[in-house]
Design a protein around this motif. Sequence first.
Motif, PDB file in Angstrom:
ATOM      1  N   HIS A 183       0.827  -1.211   0.000  1.00 10.45           N
ATOM      2  CA  HIS A 183       0.000   0.000   0.000  1.00 10.45           C
ATOM      3  C   HIS A 183       0.865   1.265   0.000  1.00 10.45           C
ATOM      4  O   HIS A 183       0.538   2.245  -0.676  1.00 10.45           O
ATOM      5  N   ALA A 184       1.976   1.226   0.737  1.00 14.20           N
ATOM      6  CA  ALA A 184       2.834   2.408   0.841  1.00 14.20           C
ATOM      7  C   ALA A 184       3.455   2.767  -0.510  1.00 14.20           C
ATOM      8  O   ALA A 184       3.401   3.931  -0.937  1.00 14.20           O
ATOM      9  N   VAL A 185       4.044   1.774  -1.189  1.00 12.52           N
ATOM     10  CA  VAL A 185       4.696   2.094  -2.469  1.00 12.52           C
ATOM     11  C   VAL A 185       3.671   2.443  -3.543  1.00 12.52           C
ATOM     12  O   VAL A 185       3.948   3.233  -4.454  1.00 12.52           O
ATOM     13  N   HIS A 186       2.469   1.866  -3.441  1.00 18.95           N
ATOM     14  CA  HIS A 186       1.427   2.198  -4.412  1.00 18.95           C
ATOM     15  C   HIS A 186       1.010   3.666  -4.284  1.00 18.95           C
ATOM     16  O   HIS A 186       0.589   4.288  -5.267  1.00 18.95           O
ATOM     17  N   ARG A 187       1.170   4.222  -3.093  1.00 17.82           N
ATOM     18  CA  ARG A 187       0.876   5.644  -2.861  1.00 17.82           C
ATOM     19  C   ARG A 187       2.125   6.505  -3.043  1.00 17.82           C
ATOM     20  O   ARG A 187       2.158   7.666  -2.644  1.00 17.82           O
TER      21      ARG A 187
END
Length: 212
Positions: A119-123
């Motif tokens: 989720h972090a890298v997708h954001r």
Amino acid sequence: MITVIVADDHPVVRAGIVGEIQKDAELQLLGEAASSTELFPMLEKHQCNVIVTDYAMPGGKFGDGLPMLQMLQRRYPQVQLVVMTMLDNPALIHTIQKAGIRAVINKADRLAHVNPAIHAVHRNGSYIPASVKALLATMGSTTREHLLSKRETEVLRMCATGLPVVEIARICNRSSKTISTQKVVAMRKLGLVSDYDLYQYAVSTGLISPAN
């Protein structure tokens, strides 16, 4: 939905990562790969948002380690990467980060880190667990690894796994003469004399795992 591909050459580890991803309703698993040979064709067929990949997957057509990660970044700049590794060499992890990888997870940590990292890298964010931060904090400016360039470090890692110079040259898109020179210079910097010394050094520093 965030679409994900998992790449790891250890079936049990891969199954654990997949099981964790399947717990999150916002994540969609597109497929699993056991090597770079399987991974790259998947990316041609699917619109993938995030790849969760092992750092060391020797034997693949497209290599592994830093050359594979950089190839993924060049060919698929829209795909975000989460790198999982057993390596505990802070200089090498720092090199991975310098290459633009914003999420690095130690396989010794709980799998619960996987989904937050995705989720972090997708954001367009980053995700570094406390254990990895602590490891990076141990890296002093005078460590021997700092004597080596990124290319020298990666050449030594691949040499230590037993790959021939010609194969390393193909993976890195350099000449065999260049690879040989980088190996010799790097070993001289570290005071290593033989290939056995190189293997022992690589294992002791976490550059490769003993399984290699």
